[in-house]
Scaffold this motif. Structure first.
Motif, PDB file in Angstrom:
ATOM      1  N   VAL A 178       0.970  -1.043   0.169  1.00  0.00           N
ATOM      2  CA  VAL A 178       0.031   0.136  -0.016  1.00  0.00           C
ATOM      3  C   VAL A 178       0.944   1.189  -0.093  1.00  0.00           C
ATOM      4  O   VAL A 178       1.987   1.255   0.524  1.00  0.00           O
ATOM      5  N   ASP A 179       0.269   2.208  -0.433  1.00  0.00           N
ATOM      6  CA  ASP A 179       1.026   3.727  -0.603  1.00  0.00           C
ATOM      7  C   ASP A 179       0.246   4.619   0.402  1.00  0.00           C
ATOM      8  O   ASP A 179      -0.832   5.107  -0.041  1.00  0.00           O
ATOM      9  N   LEU A 180       1.159   4.823   1.489  1.00  0.00           N
ATOM     10  CA  LEU A 180       0.278   5.832   2.404  1.00  0.00           C
ATOM     11  C   LEU A 180       1.341   6.814   2.656  1.00  0.00           C
ATOM     12  O   LEU A 180       2.714   6.444   2.603  1.00  0.00           O
ATOM     13  N   ASP A 181       0.912   8.162   3.264  1.00  0.00           N
ATOM     14  CA  ASP A 181       1.835   9.042   3.558  1.00  0.00           C
ATOM     15  C   ASP A 181       2.451   8.853   4.837  1.00  0.00           C
ATOM     16  O   ASP A 181       1.877   8.242   5.917  1.00  0.00           O
ATOM     17  N   ASP A 182       3.964   9.145   5.087  1.00  0.00           N
ATOM     18  CA  ASP A 182       4.628   8.708   6.282  1.00  0.00           C
ATOM     19  C   ASP A 182       4.102   9.319   7.363  1.00  0.00           C
ATOM     20  O   ASP A 182       4.249   9.014   8.673  1.00  0.00           O
ATOM     21  N   ASP A 183       3.714  10.533   7.111  1.00  0.00           N
ATOM     22  CA  ASP A 183       3.014  11.565   8.252  1.00  0.00           C
ATOM     23  C   ASP A 183       1.484  11.316   8.471  1.00  0.00           C
ATOM     24  O   ASP A 183       0.918  12.060   9.308  1.00  0.00           O
ATOM     25  N   ASP A 184       0.886  10.143   8.037  1.00  0.00           N
ATOM     26  CA  ASP A 184      -0.589   9.845   8.326  1.00  0.00           C
ATOM     27  C   ASP A 184      -0.659   9.716   9.608  1.00  0.00           C
ATOM     28  O   ASP A 184       0.037   8.662  10.443  1.00  0.00           O
ATOM     29  N   HIS A 225       1.092   3.735  12.584  1.00  0.00           N
ATOM     30  CA  HIS A 225       1.846   3.617  13.825  1.00  0.00           C
ATOM     31  C   HIS A 225       2.851   2.576  13.611  1.00  0.00           C
ATOM     32  O   HIS A 225       2.117   1.627  13.129  1.00  0.00           O
ATOM     33  N   SER A 226       3.984   2.664  14.003  1.00  0.00           N
ATOM     34  CA  SER A 226       4.889   1.626  14.237  1.00  0.00           C
ATOM     35  C   SER A 226       4.368   0.712  15.289  1.00  0.00           C
ATOM     36  O   SER A 226       3.803   1.141  16.331  1.00  0.00           O
ATOM     37  N   PHE A 227       4.429  -0.569  14.920  1.00  0.00           N
ATOM     38  CA  PHE A 227       4.096  -1.638  15.762  1.00  0.00           C
ATOM     39  C   PHE A 227       4.528  -1.644  17.133  1.00  0.00           C
ATOM     40  O   PHE A 227       3.932  -1.828  18.163  1.00  0.00           O
ATOM     41  N   ALA A 273      16.345 -15.397  18.126  1.00  0.00           N
ATOM     42  CA  ALA A 273      15.668 -15.398  17.054  1.00  0.00           C
ATOM     43  C   ALA A 273      15.277 -13.875  16.435  1.00  0.00           C
ATOM     44  O   ALA A 273      15.339 -12.721  17.039  1.00  0.00           O
ATOM     45  N   GLN A 274      15.721 -14.035  15.006  1.00  0.00           N
ATOM     46  CA  GLN A 274      15.653 -12.703  14.191  1.00  0.00           C
ATOM     47  C   GLN A 274      14.251 -12.413  13.573  1.00  0.00           C
ATOM     48  O   GLN A 274      13.820 -13.083  12.587  1.00  0.00           O
ATOM     49  N   THR A 275      13.533 -11.581  14.618  1.00  0.00           N
ATOM     50  CA  THR A 275      11.956 -11.587  14.461  1.00  0.00           C
ATOM     51  C   THR A 275      11.850 -10.411  13.479  1.00  0.00           C
ATOM     52  O   THR A 275      12.667  -9.581  13.414  1.00  0.00           O
ATOM     53  N   LYS A 276      10.699 -10.199  13.090  1.00  0.00           N
ATOM     54  CA  LYS A 276      10.442  -8.842  11.959  1.00  0.00           C
ATOM     55  C   LYS A 276       9.667  -7.621  12.614  1.00  0.00           C
ATOM     56  O   LYS A 276       9.209  -7.025  11.615  1.00  0.00           O
ATOM     57  N   GLU A 277       9.125  -8.044  13.822  1.00  0.00           N
ATOM     58  CA  GLU A 277       8.117  -6.606  14.430  1.00  0.00           C
ATOM     59  C   GLU A 277       8.643  -5.549  14.233  1.00  0.00           C
ATOM     60  O   GLU A 277       7.774  -4.755  13.936  1.00  0.00           O
ATOM     61  N   GLY A 278       9.735  -5.217  13.875  1.00  0.00           N
ATOM     62  CA  GLY A 278      10.371  -3.977  13.845  1.00  0.00           C
ATOM     63  C   GLY A 278      10.096  -3.282  12.351  1.00  0.00           C
ATOM     64  O   GLY A 278      10.010  -2.036  12.105  1.00  0.00           O
ATOM     65  N   THR A 279       9.554  -4.146  11.473  1.00  0.00           N
ATOM     66  CA  THR A 279       9.230  -3.636  10.149  1.00  0.00           C
ATOM     67  C   THR A 279       7.766  -3.513  10.072  1.00  0.00           C
ATOM     68  O   THR A 279       7.051  -3.279   8.828  1.00  0.00           O
ATOM     69  N   TRP A 280       6.865  -3.913  10.852  1.00  0.00           N
ATOM     70  CA  TRP A 280       5.687  -3.967  10.961  1.00  0.00           C
ATOM     71  C   TRP A 280       4.711  -2.519  11.358  1.00  0.00           C
ATOM     72  O   TRP A 280       5.514  -1.733  12.143  1.00  0.00           O
ATOM     73  N   TRP A 281       3.911  -2.349  10.743  1.00  0.00           N
ATOM     74  CA  TRP A 281       3.024  -0.816  10.910  1.00  0.00           C
ATOM     75  C   TRP A 281       1.678  -1.124  11.322  1.00  0.00           C
ATOM     76  O   TRP A 281       1.104  -2.336  10.699  1.00  0.00           O
TER      77      TRP A 281
END
Length: 230
Positions: free
Chosen positions: A16-22, A26-28, A67-75
């Motif tokens: 999806v294409d959303l504005d960064d300042d929307d 929110h960062s998960f 473990a190398q988890t991916k939650e840092g990439t979730w929004w």
């Protein structure tokens, strides 16, 4: 009724294409720090890799550390994402993501979770009645059973609509239908036998997930037969 079946959420990727300042975006991880217990984000990240209930305390402790988890990439988006914001829908194929196709990537999984759709030729004939509302909107007609004893129904989706009809009468049961509902009901009449087979198939999947229901139905049928002989 509920079960513990969980679909593989990593099999499909929606871009999806959303504005960064929307303000709704929110960062998960940051949201979890403010709204959940300590370590919540990491736990959810681990749950994407492991069945946490199956890990011993030692294994779980080791996973938290290494473990190398991916939650840092979730929004998280606290709103409705407009279809126009979706730029790509892709499915995993081997080790890469490729453009999603219902026939190539969706139909088998769709049926696995109880949604039995008519064949590709029938779907193609439905498409002109439900013109796409956006790039990834594809007309579908399918059956899903939530109660094996219920009347057969069909769900129609496309053109920005989703609604449910009684398969035998064509009566609208749920949702908002387009103005050409009569033409869609006529389409259902022409494909009634195929849709009836879809309903039967969806009942079979229902019984796969709820085998006790079938045993109960068989017991009731046996009791009725016995009473009829008395």
């Amino acid at each position: 009724m509920k079960n513990e079946v969980m679909a593989d959420k990593t099999a499909i990727r929606i871009t999806v294409d959303l504005d960064d300042d929307d303000p709704l975006l929110h960062s998960f991880v940051e949201w979890s720090k403010e709204n959940e217990r300590p370590g919540y984000a990491k736990t959810i990240g681990l749950s994407a890799l492991y069945d946490l209930r199956s890990l011993s305390d030692a294994e779980l402790k080791r996973a938290y550390k290494k473990a190398q988890t991916k939650e840092g990439t979730w929004w998280l988006y606290f709103g409705e994402v407009a279809p126009s914001s979706i730029t790509r829908v892709a499915a995993i194929s081997g080790s890469a993501f490729v453009p999603y196709s219902f026939e190539s990537h969706g139909r088998k999984t769709f049926r696995q979770y109880g949604f039995s759709a008519v064949g590709p030729e029938s779907l193609a004939s439905l498409a002109p009645l439900l013109p796409s509302a956006h790039a990834f909107d594809v007309a579908k007609a399918f059956c899903i059973c939530a109660d094996a004893g219920a009347r057969s129904t069909v769900v129609v989706r496309g053109g920005g609509y989703q609604f449910e009809l009684d398969l035998q009468t064509g009566r609208l049961l749920k949702g908002d239908a387009p103005e050409n509902l009569a033409a869609i009901v006529e389409w259902i009449r022409r494909h009634e036998s195929e849709l009836a087979a879809c309903w039967t198939d969806s009942v079979e999947v229902f019984h796969h997930y709820y085998p006790d229901q079938r045993r109960m139905e068989n017991q009731l049928a046996d009791a009725d037969a016995l009473n009829g002989r008395m």
